[in-house]
Design a protein around this motif. Structure first.
Motif, PDB file in Angstrom:
ATOM      1  N   SER A 125      75.903  51.553  44.130  1.00 16.45           N
ATOM      2  CA  SER A 125      76.479  52.228  45.297  1.00 16.45           C
ATOM      3  C   SER A 125      77.223  53.479  44.838  1.00 16.45           C
ATOM      4  O   SER A 125      77.058  53.928  43.692  1.00 16.45           O
ATOM      5  N   GLU A 153      68.842  59.167  43.448  1.00 16.62           N
ATOM      6  CA  GLU A 153      68.057  58.563  44.533  1.00 16.62           C
ATOM      7  C   GLU A 153      67.275  57.381  43.983  1.00 16.62           C
ATOM      8  O   GLU A 153      66.533  57.509  42.997  1.00 16.62           O
ATOM      9  N   THR A 160      61.942  51.472  50.450  1.00 18.56           N
ATOM     10  CA  THR A 160      63.136  52.134  50.978  1.00 18.56           C
ATOM     11  C   THR A 160      63.869  52.857  49.852  1.00 18.56           C
ATOM     12  O   THR A 160      63.726  52.532  48.670  1.00 18.56           O
ATOM     13  N   THR A 161      64.671  53.853  50.250  1.00 13.71           N
ATOM     14  CA  THR A 161      65.407  54.638  49.267  1.00 13.71           C
ATOM     15  C   THR A 161      66.904  54.618  49.587  1.00 13.71           C
ATOM     16  O   THR A 161      67.313  54.289  50.694  1.00 13.71           O
ATOM     17  N   ASP A 162      67.681  54.992  48.578  1.00 16.94           N
ATOM     18  CA  ASP A 162      69.127  55.031  48.759  1.00 16.94           C
ATOM     19  C   ASP A 162      69.714  56.006  47.742  1.00 16.94           C
ATOM     20  O   ASP A 162      69.106  56.279  46.697  1.00 16.94           O
TER      21      ASP A 162
END
Length: 203
Positions: A125, A153, A160-162
Motif C-alpha cells: 500500500s 503500479e 486488476t492494478t493498483d
C-alpha cells in the motif's frame, strides 16, 4: 695330614666366597645398568610423546586459523560475488505488516553496480512513507538519511492494478539479517529485521 686337608678346605671356601661376592657385584651392576637404560628409554619416549602432542596442537591451531580465515573471506566476498546487473531476489522480513506485495511473490529487483547492491521492493500500500537502514532510534537522529518512496503500479493475477509505494534499500551482504526501520502515516517508527537471498539474473 688333617691340617693340610683343613687348610685346603678353608682355601676352597674362601675362593667360593670371593667368587660369590664378585658375582653379586656384577649382578648388581648389571641390574643398575638395566634400570638406567629403562629410565633413559622412558624419558626418550616421553619426549617423543610431548613433541607429538605439541605438533598436533600446533597443527590443530593452524587448521582452526585457516578455517576462520576462510569463513571471513567468504563473508567478505558475498557482497561482491555478483556481477553488475539486475537480479530477482527474495526479500525476507520478520513481519506481516512490512513485506513485499503479493503480486511480486516475496521478491524484489536487486541491482548490482560497482560492487554495491540495492534492492527495490514494492509494498502492499502507500501506508509506509519512509524507510531507514538501521534502528528506529538511529532513524530519528539528526542527519539520518531516510529513504523516500517511489510510486509503483502493481498488476495482480486477476488483471486488476493498483498503485503502491516502493523503496530502494541498500544491501551490504546477501543471506545476512540487517535492521530496517519504517514509519507510517501516523508518524510512529517500527523496527524490523530483513534479509536478501537467492538472486537470479534477470533476462
Amino acid at each position: 695330614m688333617r691340617k693340610k686337608l683343613a687348610v685346603l678346605f678353608l682355601g676352597a671356601a674362601l675362593t667360593v666366597s670371593m667368587l660369590g661376592a664378585c658375582g653379586g657385584k656384577d649382578a648388581a651392576s648389571s641390574s643398575a645398568s638395566a634400570v638406567s637404560a629403562s629410565s633413559a628409554a622412558d624419558a626418550s619416549s616421553a619426549s617423543v610423546q610431548d613433541a607429538s602432542k605439541a605438533e598436533s596442537s600446533t597443527s590443530t591451531s593452524d587448521v582452526s586459523a585457516e578455517s576462520a580465515s576462510a569463513a571471513e573471506t567468504a563473508g567478505e566476498s558475498s557482497a561482491s560475488e555478483l556481477e553488475d546487473g539486475t537480479y530477482t531476489a527474495d526479500f525476507n522480513t520478520d513481519s506481516n505488516m512490512f513485506h513485499v506485495n503479493e503480486a511480486k511473490e516475496g521478491k524484489g529487483v536487486l541491482t548490482v553496480k560497482d560492487g554495491k547492491m540495492t534492492i527495490h521492493v514494492s509494498l502492499v500500500s502507500q501506508n509506509i512513507v519512509n524507510v531507514f537502514v538501521g534502528t528506529k532510534e538511529e532513524a530519528q537522529a539528526d542527519g539520518a538519511e531516510l529513504i523516500e518512496p517511489t510510486t509503483d503500479e502493481i498488476t495482480y493475477s486477476d488483471g486488476t492494478t493498483d498503485e503502491v509505494y516502493g523503496f530502494d534499500i541498500p544491501v551490504e551482504k546477501l543471506d545476512e539479517d540487517f535492521n530496517v526501520a519504517i514509519i507510517g502515516k501516523k508518524g510512529t517508527w517500527y523496527d524490523h529485521v530483513v534479509s536478501v537471498s537467492n538472486p537470479v539474473p534477470q533476462e
